[in-house]
Design a protein around this motif. Structure first.
Motif, PDB file in Angstrom:
ATOM      1  N   ASN A   1      -0.026   7.740 -19.824  1.00 54.87           N
ATOM      2  CA  ASN A   1       0.941   7.107 -18.927  1.00 54.87           C
ATOM      3  C   ASN A   1       1.157   5.628 -19.230  1.00 54.87           C
ATOM      4  N   ALA A   2       0.735   5.170 -20.390  1.00 55.68           N
ATOM      5  CA  ALA A   2       0.850   3.750 -20.724  1.00 55.68           C
ATOM      6  C   ALA A   2       2.314   3.308 -20.746  1.00 55.68           C
ATOM      7  N   ASN A   3       3.196   4.123 -21.280  1.00 62.64           N
ATOM      8  CA  ASN A   3       4.616   3.761 -21.325  1.00 62.64           C
ATOM      9  C   ASN A   3       5.211   3.668 -19.931  1.00 62.64           C
ATOM     10  N   ASN A   4       4.810   4.561 -19.036  1.00 66.55           N
ATOM     11  CA  ASN A   4       5.319   4.521 -17.666  1.00 66.55           C
ATOM     12  C   ASN A   4       4.859   3.255 -16.942  1.00 66.55           C
ATOM     13  N   VAL A   5       3.610   2.873 -17.138  1.00 63.90           N
ATOM     14  CA  VAL A   5       3.086   1.664 -16.501  1.00 63.90           C
ATOM     15  C   VAL A   5       3.790   0.428 -17.052  1.00 63.90           C
ATOM     16  N   LEU A   6       4.016   0.385 -18.361  1.00 66.82           N
ATOM     17  CA  LEU A   6       4.726  -0.748 -18.955  1.00 66.82           C
ATOM     18  C   LEU A   6       6.172  -0.811 -18.477  1.00 66.82           C
ATOM     19  N   ALA A   7       6.825   0.333 -18.342  1.00 69.71           N
ATOM     20  CA  ALA A   7       8.202   0.350 -17.838  1.00 69.71           C
ATOM     21  C   ALA A   7       8.247  -0.134 -16.384  1.00 69.71           C
ATOM     22  N   LEU A   8       7.278   0.265 -15.577  1.00 74.06           N
ATOM     23  CA  LEU A   8       7.213  -0.207 -14.195  1.00 74.06           C
ATOM     24  C   LEU A   8       6.975  -1.712 -14.148  1.00 74.06           C
ATOM     25  N   ALA A   9       6.056  -2.212 -14.965  1.00 71.99           N
ATOM     26  CA  ALA A   9       5.779  -3.652 -14.991  1.00 71.99           C
ATOM     27  C   ALA A   9       7.010  -4.433 -15.439  1.00 71.99           C
ATOM     28  N   PHE A  10       7.738  -3.936 -16.427  1.00 69.93           N
ATOM     29  CA  PHE A  10       8.949  -4.605 -16.882  1.00 69.93           C
ATOM     30  C   PHE A  10      10.007  -4.602 -15.787  1.00 69.93           C
ATOM     31  N   GLY A  11      10.152  -3.491 -15.082  1.00 71.15           N
ATOM     32  CA  GLY A  11      11.110  -3.424 -13.974  1.00 71.15           C
ATOM     33  C   GLY A  11      10.766  -4.392 -12.865  1.00 71.15           C
ATOM     34  N   VAL A  12       9.485  -4.487 -12.531  1.00 74.98           N
ATOM     35  CA  VAL A  12       9.050  -5.438 -11.497  1.00 74.98           C
ATOM     36  C   VAL A  12       9.325  -6.869 -11.950  1.00 74.98           C
ATOM     37  N   LEU A  13       9.095  -7.156 -13.223  1.00 72.07           N
ATOM     38  CA  LEU A  13       9.364  -8.492 -13.760  1.00 72.07           C
ATOM     39  C   LEU A  13      10.845  -8.839 -13.658  1.00 72.07           C
TER      40      LEU A  13
ATOM     41  N   ALA B   1       0.837  -1.211   0.000  1.00 62.76           N
ATOM     42  CA  ALA B   1       0.000   0.000   0.000  1.00 62.76           C
ATOM     43  C   ALA B   1       0.868   1.257   0.000  1.00 62.76           C
ATOM     44  N   GLN B   2       1.946   1.231   0.763  1.00 63.16           N
ATOM     45  CA  GLN B   2       2.864   2.371   0.810  1.00 63.16           C
ATOM     46  C   GLN B   2       3.496   2.616  -0.571  1.00 63.16           C
ATOM     47  N   MET B   3       3.884   1.531  -1.244  1.00 62.11           N
ATOM     48  CA  MET B   3       4.460   1.685  -2.585  1.00 62.11           C
ATOM     49  C   MET B   3       3.429   2.258  -3.554  1.00 62.11           C
ATOM     50  N   GLY B   4       2.178   1.809  -3.436  1.00 60.93           N
ATOM     51  CA  GLY B   4       1.133   2.353  -4.295  1.00 60.93           C
ATOM     52  C   GLY B   4       0.916   3.841  -4.069  1.00 60.93           C
ATOM     53  N   ILE B   5       0.913   4.253  -2.822  1.00 57.97           N
ATOM     54  CA  ILE B   5       0.759   5.681  -2.507  1.00 57.97           C
ATOM     55  C   ILE B   5       1.908   6.482  -3.101  1.00 57.97           C
ATOM     56  N   HIS B   6       3.118   5.987  -2.977  1.00 52.71           N
ATOM     57  CA  HIS B   6       4.274   6.703  -3.528  1.00 52.71           C
ATOM     58  C   HIS B   6       4.198   6.781  -5.051  1.00 52.71           C
ATOM     59  N   LEU B   7       3.782   5.692  -5.693  1.00 54.70           N
ATOM     60  CA  LEU B   7       3.683   5.707  -7.153  1.00 54.70           C
ATOM     61  C   LEU B   7       2.629   6.693  -7.637  1.00 54.70           C
ATOM     62  N   VAL B   8       1.497   6.760  -6.956  1.00 51.69           N
ATOM     63  CA  VAL B   8       0.409   7.618  -7.423  1.00 51.69           C
ATOM     64  C   VAL B   8       0.633   9.079  -7.056  1.00 51.69           C
ATOM     65  N   PHE B   9       0.960   9.354  -5.800  1.00 48.99           N
ATOM     66  CA  PHE B   9       1.001  10.748  -5.352  1.00 48.99           C
ATOM     67  C   PHE B   9       2.343  11.440  -5.588  1.00 48.99           C
ATOM     68  N   PHE B  10       3.454  10.696  -5.563  1.00 48.66           N
ATOM     69  CA  PHE B  10       4.750  11.347  -5.700  1.00 48.66           C
ATOM     70  C   PHE B  10       5.367  11.155  -7.083  1.00 48.66           C
ATOM     71  N   LEU B  11       5.164   9.991  -7.694  1.00 50.16           N
ATOM     72  CA  LEU B  11       5.696   9.757  -9.031  1.00 50.16           C
ATOM     73  C   LEU B  11       4.652   9.996 -10.113  1.00 50.16           C
ATOM     74  N   HIS B  12       3.421  10.289  -9.713  1.00 44.00           N
ATOM     75  CA  HIS B  12       2.318  10.627 -10.615  1.00 44.00           C
ATOM     76  C   HIS B  12       2.082   9.547 -11.662  1.00 44.00           C
ATOM     77  N   LEU B  13       2.212   8.305 -11.262  1.00 46.95           N
ATOM     78  CA  LEU B  13       1.915   7.182 -12.138  1.00 46.95           C
ATOM     79  C   LEU B  13       0.424   6.938 -12.073  1.00 46.95           C
ATOM     80  N   SER B  14      -0.236   6.965 -13.197  1.00 50.26           N
ATOM     81  CA  SER B  14      -1.684   6.794 -13.208  1.00 50.26           C
ATOM     82  C   SER B  14      -2.077   5.844 -14.332  1.00 50.26           C
ATOM     83  N   THR B  15      -3.371   5.614 -14.423  1.00 53.14           N
ATOM     84  CA  THR B  15      -3.891   4.740 -15.466  1.00 53.14           C
ATOM     85  C   THR B  15      -4.390   5.538 -16.658  1.00 53.14           C
ATOM     86  N   GLY B  16      -4.015   6.787 -16.732  1.00 50.47           N
ATOM     87  CA  GLY B  16      -4.429   7.624 -17.843  1.00 50.47           C
ATOM     88  C   GLY B  16      -3.813   7.165 -19.157  1.00 50.47           C
ATOM     89  N   PRO B  17      -4.400   7.565 -20.279  1.00 54.65           N
ATOM     90  CA  PRO B  17      -3.906   7.105 -21.574  1.00 54.65           C
ATOM     91  C   PRO B  17      -2.491   7.581 -21.897  1.00 54.65           C
TER      92      PRO B  17
END
Length: 133
Positions: free
Chosen positions: A88-100, A70-86
């Protein structure tokens, strides 16, 4: 007849997106302050879980893991401004690749260490061989 739902651009925002009309400094500071308060509450909850006795002892690591995610989610949304908006698709894919990649490295390292531990000679046998010299 008036349509009841709006497009994404006309009133509905993806989580983490800031409204265009609130583009001033106060809107940005408000978002950061909300993130800070929620982050501090999650941190306090983590310390409360550790130091209080209301949770069953074996469930404490699970509770800390949930609070950490939950803490990581808060940091991603409020401080890194990662969202599900159209936009930000590249940012979400880069995050998913990094997690993988990090998951592959961690799981692979644990697997290798477990295999090496299983294949090692028992300590008693090593001591016996050393004493025979």
């Amino acid at each position: 007849m008036k349509s009841e739902h709006n497009d994404l651009g006309q009133g509905q925002l993806a989580p983490g997106d800031e409204a265009v009309r609130d583009s001033g400094i106060s809107a940005g500071v408000r978002g950061y302050l909300i993130g800070l308060v929620v982050s501090l509450l999650l941190t306090a909850a983590s310390f409360l879980v550790i130091h209080d006795t209301f949770l069953w002892k074996p469930s404490i690591p699970v509770a800390l893991g949930v609070l950490a995610v939950a803490q990581m989610g808060i940091h991603l949304v409020f401080f890194l401004h990662l969202s599900t908006g159209p936009d930000n698709a590249n940012n979400v894919l880069a995050l998913a690749f990094g997690v993988l990649i990090v998951s592959i490295i961690i799981v692979g390292s644990l697997w290798i260490m477990s295999h090496l531990n299983h294949s090692m000679m028992p300590t008693e046998r090593v001591l016996d061989l050393h004493q025979q010299r």
